[in-house]
Design an enzyme around this catalytic site. Sequence first.
Site, PDB file in Angstrom:
ATOM      1  N   GLU A  43      55.774  27.173  26.779  1.00  0.00           N
ATOM      2  CA  GLU A  43      54.352  26.992  26.484  1.00  0.00           C
ATOM      3  C   GLU A  43      53.546  28.248  26.784  1.00  0.00           C
ATOM      4  O   GLU A  43      52.598  28.576  26.073  1.00  0.00           O
ATOM      5  CB  GLU A  43      53.815  25.807  27.306  1.00  0.00           C
ATOM      6  CG  GLU A  43      54.337  24.471  26.809  1.00  0.00           C
ATOM      7  CD  GLU A  43      54.294  23.369  27.845  1.00  0.00           C
ATOM      8  OE1 GLU A  43      55.137  23.390  28.763  1.00  0.00           O
ATOM      9  OE2 GLU A  43      53.431  22.493  27.735  1.00  0.00           O
TER      10      GLU A  43
ATOM     11  N   ASN B 218      47.433  28.392  33.949  1.00  0.00           N
ATOM     12  CA  ASN B 218      47.492  26.935  33.813  1.00  0.00           C
ATOM     13  C   ASN B 218      46.893  26.354  35.094  1.00  0.00           C
ATOM     14  O   ASN B 218      47.577  26.241  36.118  1.00  0.00           O
ATOM     15  CB  ASN B 218      48.949  26.495  33.628  1.00  0.00           C
ATOM     16  CG  ASN B 218      49.077  24.994  33.441  1.00  0.00           C
ATOM     17  OD1 ASN B 218      48.078  24.252  33.547  1.00  0.00           O
ATOM     18  ND2 ASN B 218      50.282  24.536  33.191  1.00  0.00           N
TER      19      ASN B 218
END
Length: 401
Positions: free
Chosen positions: A386, A7
């Site tokens: 996530e 990320n």
Amino acid sequence: MKILVINAGSSSLKYQLIDMNGEVVLAKGNCERIGIDGRFTHKTHSGYTKKIDVVMHDHTAAFSQVTKALLSGEGKVIDSLTEISAVGHRIVQGGTKYDRSVLVTPEVVKDIDEYAELAPLHNKAHVQGINAATKAFGSDVPQVVVFDTAFHQTMPPKAYMFGIPYEYYEKYAVRRYGFHGTSHRYVSGRCFELLNKPNGEGTRVVSCHLGNGSSIAALKDGKVIDTTMGLTPLDGFIMGTRSGAVDPSVISFIMNKEGLNPKEMDEILNKKSGMLGISGVSSDDRDIVNAIEDGNERAKLAWDMRTYEIIKYIGGYIAALGGVDAIIFTAGIGENQPLLRKEILESLGYRGAKIDNEKNMAVRGTEAEITTPDSTVRAFVIPTNEELVIARDTMEIVSKL
Ligand code: AMP
């Protein structure tokens, strides 16, 4: 199969190495303040933690820190980079083209770069993350991108269009995209399992992702029909430092009065508003609660404004869905703040929602149903994940190669 989940933000790079055999997080960490002074954290599943200050000039340098930590020293979890089968990336903006996760190709990278116009802080960093991963692993290791916007692509035009001249939609693709899609997808998927409704068929669900950034999504038959975030993650209700929706003329009014340019105004709406802006105390919910306990009236006002806005959105979504079967609470505040959950669920008394107070007060960061058996609306706390969605999508796509 081991998958590295990335990320990449403008000055940070978070990672998780997940062994898909049992979905075990072998290691995770964060490269912060990339291009500034640099801080690196690495934790392993066996409990080892390393925190160091180290200068990382760019995302490629950050990637070197990550691979070094995975391969050597006390925090070592693999013997060779060849053990990593694929890399999955979180991407904020996928425009209208991407309604699902895809394999990284030069065309995909070009699209992500072009969509940077709609998410300047994020998409440029994602491209840097992909390029840095290609340098570290070579082009033979497949990479997959998972978009925050993809899950919301099922919204109908009446929900995603703004009431401004149509030409701006045609010229610049100005519309509601919605964000946190990967989180809403994970928690709603889990909710459908708990409701015993595969794929959410026949259900009406309101998913509340309440964190530093917050959004609510309305799902009918498992598909998003509306969501609070818009062209950017600024829309919706009050967040940690973001304003959420305001009367649009407030913006030009303040810009004129204070002589601000668009960038400065953007900064105020994104970084200095919300819970921080109203309370003057903090963007962190724990600080807000402490300030309220100390009698701080502005902190209480911020808290009440947010609860009120959330209740209004949920009420609107119940009307749009024609009823509601379940409410989900997730993310830092949704998972850990029973008082906010209580206020929201009590407001739904008119719909026959009955909170189990004892259960609700006890639930922090774990999955639980927090309504009573005779409640006509079921409410669940479901911790989001996530990274796991990204890893699962990555595995599914690369398994077909
Ligand atoms: P997130 O963006 O999902 O990481 O959520 C961050 C927000 O969650 C911050 O406002 C934190 O204050 C809040 N939060 C995290 N842990 C807790 C906790 N144990 N109790 C209350 N609030 C929490």
